[in-house]
Design an enzyme around this catalytic site. Sequence first.
Site, PDB file in Angstrom:
ATOM      1  N   TYR A   1     125.271 -17.223  56.205  1.00  0.00           N
ATOM      2  CA  TYR A   1     124.941 -18.639  55.937  1.00  0.00           C
ATOM      3  C   TYR A   1     123.794 -18.747  54.941  1.00  0.00           C
ATOM      4  O   TYR A   1     123.913 -19.399  53.887  1.00  0.00           O
ATOM      5  CB  TYR A   1     124.572 -19.368  57.244  1.00  0.00           C
ATOM      6  CG  TYR A   1     123.871 -20.693  57.017  1.00  0.00           C
ATOM      7  CD1 TYR A   1     124.541 -21.762  56.413  1.00  0.00           C
ATOM      8  CD2 TYR A   1     122.537 -20.888  57.386  1.00  0.00           C
ATOM      9  CE1 TYR A   1     123.896 -22.981  56.183  1.00  0.00           C
ATOM     10  CE2 TYR A   1     121.885 -22.098  57.164  1.00  0.00           C
ATOM     11  CZ  TYR A   1     122.570 -23.140  56.560  1.00  0.00           C
ATOM     12  OH  TYR A   1     121.931 -24.338  56.335  1.00  0.00           O
TER      13      TYR A   1
ATOM     14  N   THR B   1     118.047 -25.118  52.766  1.00  0.00           N
ATOM     15  CA  THR B   1     117.421 -24.748  54.033  1.00  0.00           C
ATOM     16  C   THR B   1     116.260 -23.779  53.813  1.00  0.00           C
ATOM     17  O   THR B   1     116.243 -23.045  52.820  1.00  0.00           O
ATOM     18  CB  THR B   1     118.478 -24.064  54.930  1.00  0.00           C
ATOM     19  OG1 THR B   1     117.837 -23.398  56.009  1.00  0.00           O
ATOM     20  CG2 THR B   1     119.292 -23.021  54.172  1.00  0.00           C
ATOM     21  N   ASP B   2     115.338 -23.746  54.776  1.00  0.00           N
ATOM     22  CA  ASP B   2     114.248 -22.759  54.698  1.00  0.00           C
ATOM     23  C   ASP B   2     114.756 -21.342  54.975  1.00  0.00           C
ATOM     24  O   ASP B   2     114.043 -20.373  54.730  1.00  0.00           O
ATOM     25  CB  ASP B   2     113.115 -23.121  55.668  1.00  0.00           C
ATOM     26  CG  ASP B   2     113.534 -23.150  57.132  1.00  0.00           C
ATOM     27  OD1 ASP B   2     114.740 -23.021  57.427  1.00  0.00           O
ATOM     28  OD2 ASP B   2     112.642 -23.305  57.990  1.00  0.00           O
ATOM     29  N   GLU B   3     116.003 -21.231  55.485  1.00  0.00           N
ATOM     30  CA  GLU B   3     116.509 -19.897  55.862  1.00  0.00           C
ATOM     31  C   GLU B   3     116.711 -18.997  54.638  1.00  0.00           C
ATOM     32  O   GLU B   3     116.807 -17.786  54.776  1.00  0.00           O
ATOM     33  CB  GLU B   3     117.788 -20.041  56.695  1.00  0.00           C
ATOM     34  CG  GLU B   3     117.533 -20.889  57.926  1.00  0.00           C
ATOM     35  CD  GLU B   3     118.658 -20.907  58.950  1.00  0.00           C
ATOM     36  OE1 GLU B   3     119.448 -19.958  58.998  1.00  0.00           O
ATOM     37  OE2 GLU B   3     118.724 -21.900  59.714  1.00  0.00           O
TER      38      GLU B   3
ATOM     39  N   LYS C   1     123.702 -20.176  51.056  1.00  0.00           N
ATOM     40  CA  LYS C   1     122.844 -21.289  50.610  1.00  0.00           C
ATOM     41  C   LYS C   1     121.914 -20.811  49.481  1.00  0.00           C
ATOM     42  O   LYS C   1     121.670 -21.534  48.516  1.00  0.00           O
ATOM     43  CB  LYS C   1     122.013 -21.845  51.774  1.00  0.00           C
ATOM     44  CG  LYS C   1     122.802 -22.576  52.838  1.00  0.00           C
ATOM     45  CD  LYS C   1     123.499 -23.841  52.357  1.00  0.00           C
ATOM     46  CE  LYS C   1     122.547 -24.969  52.009  1.00  0.00           C
ATOM     47  NZ  LYS C   1     123.289 -26.234  51.723  1.00  0.00           N
TER      48      LYS C   1
END
Length: 349
Positions: free
Chosen positions: A155, A130-132, A159
Site C-alpha cells: 500500500y 499518506t504519512d505511510e 502511494k
Amino acid sequence: MKTILITGGAGFIGSHVVRRFVKKYPDYKIVNLDNLTYAGNLTNLLEIENEPNYEFVKADITDGELMKKLFKKYRFDGVIHLAAESHVDRSISSPMEFIFANIVGTVNLLNAARVIWEDYSGKKFYHISTDEVYGSLGTTGFFYENTAYDPRSPYSASKASSDHLVRAYYHTYGLPTVISNCSNNYGAFQFPEKLIPLAIHNIKNNILIPVYGKGANIRDWLYVEDHANAIDLIFHEGKVAETYNIGGHNEWTNIDLIRLLCKIMDRKLKRSPGTSENLITYVKDRAGHDLRYAIDSTKIQNELGWKPSLQFDEGLEKTVDWYLANEEWMKNVTSGDYQKYYDKQYTKR
Ligand code: NAD
Ligand code: TYD
C-alpha cells in the site's frame, strides 16, 4: 461556476470532502468520480445527493481513455484525487490491485489533465497521500515534509509511487500539482476493516477484537473532519509544487486505544466495566508491521493556519455515537462476504 473533480468521493475521507464542498461552495459544481469498490458506498452521500451542484459519475480511474473523455466533457478546473485502494492488510494479500488503482489510476488522471487542460493557469491537481510513504519511526522523532521516502507495505509503496509521479508531472510538464500526506484518520463512514470501526463493530456484536502482535504499534490519529478542513485549505491556498504534512499530534499504542474504546463502549452499551476488554485477542502480527507513525504538522499550521479542532476523547465519543446510531449503515456494508473474509484473517497467538 468552477467544476471540481473529486475522485474516491464515495469512500470514507472522500465522502466528507464531497459533503463539505457541495454544502460550502454552491458556486462549484462537484463531480464525484468513483467506481464503488467494496469501500465505496453512495449511502455515505445521501445528505447531498440531490443538491443541484453535485453529480456522481461511476467510473474506474484505471481506464485512461475514459479519464480523458471525462476531462473533455466536464472541463474540470481542479482535481482533488482521493480514489485509491487504502487498506494495508488487503495490499499484503492482493498487491496488484493497489498497483493498478493507486499507480496506474493516478497516472491516468495526471495524463488526462496534462493532455486535455489547454491552459494550466488557475488550475490545480491536488493529490491526497499518506504519512505511510515515510516508512516507520522508532520510539522518537517525527515525519517532516522533507523526510526521505521509505515505504514498506505494498500500500505505502503504491502511494509513494503515485506521489513521485505527481511531482514528476510538475517538474516535467509544469502541471500545477500539490500533495498532502496525512496520518491515520477516524470518524463516521469509515469501512469497518480499519482498526477503530472494526473494533466498534466487534464490540457491539460480541466478536473478538484482533490486536496484531503485542498491540505496541503507534499511530497518530486525526478526526476526519479536520482532514477535510485541511484539504479545503490546501486546495484553495496551498502553493503549487508544495507538500503539506497533516497530523493530530495524537499518538496512541493500539492496545491503549482499544482499551479506551472498550471503556467508552461499555458505558454507551450499559455493560459493566471491563466487559468489552474481555474481547481483546492478540493475534499473529501483520507482516512488515510499521512500528510508529507521527507527523510534524508545523508547516500547514504556520503557513495556512490549520489546526485540529477536536481532542481525541471528544472525537472518539462522537465516532462511537455515530456508529451506534447508524446500525443500518454498518449492516449494509458488512453484508455479503464481510464476516467470511475477516474470519479467515486471524490466527490467535
Ligand atoms: P476508502 O478505501 O474509504 O475509499 C477509497 C474510495 O476510492 C472508494 O470509494 C473506492 O470505491 C474508490 N476507488 C478505489 N479504486 C478506484 C478506482 N480504480 N476507480 C475509481 N474509484 C476507486 O479510502 P479512504 O480511507 O477514504 O482514503 C482516501 C484517500 O486518502 C486515499 O488516497 C488514501 O491513500 C488517503 N489517506 C487515507 C488515510 C486514512 O487514514 N484512511 C490517511 C491518509 C491518506
Ligand atoms: P489500520 O486501521 O489498518 O491502519 P494502518 O495500518 O494504515 O495504520 O491499522 C491501525 C493499526 O492497528 C495498525 O498498527 C494495525 C493495527 N490493527 C490491529 O491491531 N488489529 C486490526 O484488526 C486492524 C485492522 C489493525
